[in-house]
Design a protein around this motif. Structure first.
Motif, PDB file in Angstrom:
ATOM      1  N   ARG A  90      60.844  52.251  11.620  1.00  0.00           N
ATOM      2  CA  ARG A  90      60.222  52.273  12.886  1.00  0.00           C
ATOM      3  C   ARG A  90      58.775  51.011  12.819  1.00  0.00           C
ATOM      4  N   VAL A  91      58.715  49.863  13.267  1.00  0.00           N
ATOM      5  CA  VAL A  91      57.738  49.532  13.383  1.00  0.00           C
ATOM      6  C   VAL A  91      56.624  50.067  14.261  1.00  0.00           C
ATOM      7  N   VAL A  92      55.578  49.680  14.024  1.00  0.00           N
ATOM      8  CA  VAL A  92      54.261  50.403  14.453  1.00  0.00           C
ATOM      9  C   VAL A  92      53.084  49.073  14.506  1.00  0.00           C
ATOM     10  N   ALA A  93      52.223  49.221  15.029  1.00  0.00           N
ATOM     11  CA  ALA A  93      51.401  47.643  14.459  1.00  0.00           C
ATOM     12  C   ALA A  93      50.232  47.459  15.806  1.00  0.00           C
ATOM     13  N   ASN A  94      48.901  47.002  15.334  1.00  0.00           N
ATOM     14  CA  ASN A  94      48.536  47.178  16.099  1.00  0.00           C
ATOM     15  C   ASN A  94      48.415  45.148  15.620  1.00  0.00           C
ATOM     16  N   LEU A  95      49.655  44.071  16.358  1.00  0.00           N
ATOM     17  CA  LEU A  95      49.723  42.867  15.768  1.00  0.00           C
ATOM     18  C   LEU A  95      48.456  42.414  16.096  1.00  0.00           C
ATOM     19  N   PRO A  96      48.204  41.107  14.915  1.00  0.00           N
ATOM     20  CA  PRO A  96      47.171  40.019  15.470  1.00  0.00           C
ATOM     21  C   PRO A  96      47.775  38.951  16.619  1.00  0.00           C
ATOM     22  N   TYR A  97      46.993  39.090  17.845  1.00  0.00           N
ATOM     23  CA  TYR A  97      47.221  38.441  19.028  1.00  0.00           C
ATOM     24  C   TYR A  97      47.613  36.955  18.598  1.00  0.00           C
ATOM     25  N   ASN A  98      47.706  36.038  17.151  1.00  0.00           N
ATOM     26  CA  ASN A  98      48.240  35.400  17.738  1.00  0.00           C
ATOM     27  C   ASN A  98      49.673  34.680  16.773  1.00  0.00           C
ATOM     28  N   VAL A  99      50.219  35.944  16.439  1.00  0.00           N
ATOM     29  CA  VAL A  99      51.308  35.826  15.621  1.00  0.00           C
ATOM     30  C   VAL A  99      52.235  37.169  16.749  1.00  0.00           C
ATOM     31  N   ALA A 113      35.568  41.116  11.290  1.00  0.00           N
ATOM     32  CA  ALA A 113      36.568  40.631  11.235  1.00  0.00           C
ATOM     33  C   ALA A 113      36.822  39.340  11.689  1.00  0.00           C
ATOM     34  N   LYS A 114      37.848  38.259  11.429  1.00  0.00           N
ATOM     35  CA  LYS A 114      37.748  36.942  11.153  1.00  0.00           C
ATOM     36  C   LYS A 114      38.708  36.095  12.136  1.00  0.00           C
ATOM     37  N   LYS A 115      37.699  35.647  13.677  1.00  0.00           N
ATOM     38  CA  LYS A 115      39.103  34.975  14.326  1.00  0.00           C
ATOM     39  C   LYS A 115      40.278  34.337  13.852  1.00  0.00           C
ATOM     40  N   SER A 116      39.993  33.766  12.986  1.00  0.00           N
ATOM     41  CA  SER A 116      41.346  33.008  12.510  1.00  0.00           C
ATOM     42  C   SER A 116      42.812  33.499  12.297  1.00  0.00           C
ATOM     43  N   LEU A 117      41.699  34.829  11.469  1.00  0.00           N
ATOM     44  CA  LEU A 117      43.390  35.876  11.748  1.00  0.00           C
ATOM     45  C   LEU A 117      43.829  36.535  13.188  1.00  0.00           C
ATOM     46  N   GLY A 118      42.849  36.587  13.772  1.00  0.00           N
ATOM     47  CA  GLY A 118      43.193  37.204  14.956  1.00  0.00           C
ATOM     48  C   GLY A 118      43.160  38.348  15.183  1.00  0.00           C
ATOM     49  N   GLN A 119      42.078  38.579  14.043  1.00  0.00           N
ATOM     50  CA  GLN A 119      41.654  40.647  13.533  1.00  0.00           C
ATOM     51  C   GLN A 119      40.452  40.481  15.132  1.00  0.00           C
ATOM     52  N   ASN A 120      41.198  41.700  15.274  1.00  0.00           N
ATOM     53  CA  ASN A 120      40.646  42.460  17.057  1.00  0.00           C
ATOM     54  C   ASN A 120      40.314  44.136  16.136  1.00  0.00           C
ATOM     55  N   PHE A 121      39.225  44.679  15.633  1.00  0.00           N
ATOM     56  CA  PHE A 121      39.887  46.652  14.771  1.00  0.00           C
ATOM     57  C   PHE A 121      39.107  47.373  15.638  1.00  0.00           C
ATOM     58  N   LEU A 122      40.157  48.360  15.954  1.00  0.00           N
ATOM     59  CA  LEU A 122      40.038  49.824  16.169  1.00  0.00           C
ATOM     60  C   LEU A 122      39.551  50.381  15.837  1.00  0.00           C
ATOM     61  N   LEU A 123      38.248  51.013  15.868  1.00  0.00           N
ATOM     62  CA  LEU A 123      37.648  51.925  15.661  1.00  0.00           C
ATOM     63  C   LEU A 123      37.338  53.433  15.499  1.00  0.00           C
ATOM     64  N   GLY A 159      49.618  39.774   2.240  1.00  0.00           N
ATOM     65  CA  GLY A 159      50.983  38.113   1.890  1.00  0.00           C
ATOM     66  C   GLY A 159      50.947  37.775   3.978  1.00  0.00           C
ATOM     67  N   ASP A 160      51.936  36.871   4.294  1.00  0.00           N
ATOM     68  CA  ASP A 160      51.748  36.444   5.834  1.00  0.00           C
ATOM     69  C   ASP A 160      52.877  37.426   6.193  1.00  0.00           C
ATOM     70  N   ALA A 161      52.952  38.122   7.097  1.00  0.00           N
ATOM     71  CA  ALA A 161      54.047  38.793   7.456  1.00  0.00           C
ATOM     72  C   ALA A 161      55.660  38.090   8.533  1.00  0.00           C
ATOM     73  N   LEU A 162      55.614  36.982   8.569  1.00  0.00           N
ATOM     74  CA  LEU A 162      56.026  35.603   8.496  1.00  0.00           C
ATOM     75  C   LEU A 162      57.205  35.509   7.674  1.00  0.00           C
ATOM     76  N   ALA A 163      56.767  35.616   6.494  1.00  0.00           N
ATOM     77  CA  ALA A 163      57.086  35.113   5.182  1.00  0.00           C
ATOM     78  C   ALA A 163      57.867  36.192   4.190  1.00  0.00           C
ATOM     79  N   VAL A 164      57.093  37.355   4.593  1.00  0.00           N
ATOM     80  CA  VAL A 164      57.305  38.378   3.770  1.00  0.00           C
ATOM     81  C   VAL A 164      58.747  39.148   4.415  1.00  0.00           C
ATOM     82  N   ASP A 165      59.649  39.262   3.312  1.00  0.00           N
ATOM     83  CA  ASP A 165      61.239  40.761   3.414  1.00  0.00           C
ATOM     84  C   ASP A 165      60.305  41.692   3.648  1.00  0.00           C
TER      85      ASP A 165
END
Length: 280
Positions: free
Chosen positions: A118-127, A21-31, A102-108
């Motif tokens: 429906r939107v279902v997500a374990n969202l990265p904390y930083n976004v 997991a990369k901290k810069s991407l706000g990653q925390n994985f559920l295993l 890609g970046d979810a903030l920039a993708v349509d």
């Protein structure tokens, strides 16, 4: 349950593809695939819906969504290292998974999805909060989504469901509850994740309302709540004095005492105030 399909366990996936997991991407994985399947079930019956997932990482929730019968999953992932993993999942569920690196903030996402969505997500904390606000403030309502089932830091989840009089109550609660029914569905401790974050997490379900709960101009309501909560310790007659020349009269007309503070005011009263201010 080690797996929910014929694919390797998530620990094996991470080891094989070197997905630390990369901290810069706000990653925390559920295993734990039991947990990811449980989160997928919080979104309800997925069999007739397309699902948008943000930040699938090693694909635990993706696999849960597909195993729960989602018509199609579109997964948007910023980390290119995850592409081979998502490709393996796509091969196991032919025609049901599409992914975009890609970046979810920039993708349509709407070019790849059909309603109902429906939107279902374990969202990265930083976004996470930024994405939620975007989904709640489209140019037109109703939005493209029917429901949002999202994991946040527990602190953010509590702000979404907060009620007047609590410290957590603020603009995020008003924005969420104005246009959706909101509920915390489950909580997860830090040790559920790899690496463990420093905070607890919670899954929030937001069900879209066809019309906002109370009538109000969205821009006026946003402006008023921003001014009120940016100076939440002040009385409203002070924090809102720049919003209209006769602000105290408008507060009274909306059924609000000018000496009250923002955290005491219900969503219904804020909407009433927005209508009074809009009269000009």
């Amino acid at each position: 349950m080690a797996t929910i399909d014929n694919l390797p366990t998530l620990r094996e996936v991470i080891e094989t593809h070197q997905l630390a997991a990369k901290k810069s991407l706000g990653q925390n994985f559920l295993l734990d695939l039991n947990l990811t399947a449980k989160i997928a079930r919080q979104a309800g019956d997925l069999s007739g819906s397309d699902v948008l997932e943000i930040g699938p990482g090693p694909g635990g929730l993706t696999r849960g969504l597909l195993a729960e019968g989602a018509r199609k999953v579109l997964a948007i992932e910023k980390d290119a290292r995850c592409a081979p993993v998502l490709e393996e999942i796509a091969e196991t569920y032919p025609g049901q998974l599409e992914f975009i690196i890609g970046d979810a903030l920039a993708v349509d996402p709407l070019q790849s999805l059909q309603k109902p969505i429906r939107v279902v997500a374990n969202l990265p904390y930083n976004v996470g909060t930024e994405l939620l606000v975007r989904w709640l403030t489209p140019k037109q309502w109703p939005p493209f989504w029917d429901s949002l089932t999202l994991m946040f830091q527990k602190e953010v989840a509590l702000r979404i469901v907060a009620t007047p009089g609590s410290k957590a109550y603020g603009r995020l609660a008003l924005l969420s509850q104005w246009r959706a029914d909101v509920q915390i569905m489950m909580e997860l401790p830090p040790e559920a994740f790899t690496p463990p974050p420093k905070v607890h997490s919670a899954v929030v379900h937001l069900k879209m309302l066809p019309e906002p709960r109370f009538p109000a101009n969205a821009k006026v309501l946003s402006r008023l709540t921003a001014a009120a909560f940016n100076q939440r310790r002040k009385m409203l007659r002070a924090s809102l004095k720049g919003q209209a020349p006769d602000m105290e009269d408008r507060l009274v007309a909306a059924g609000i005492k000018p000496t009250q503070r923002a955290e005491e005011i219900s969503l219904e009263k804020f909407c009433a105030l927005a209508r009074e201010v809009e009269k000009g």
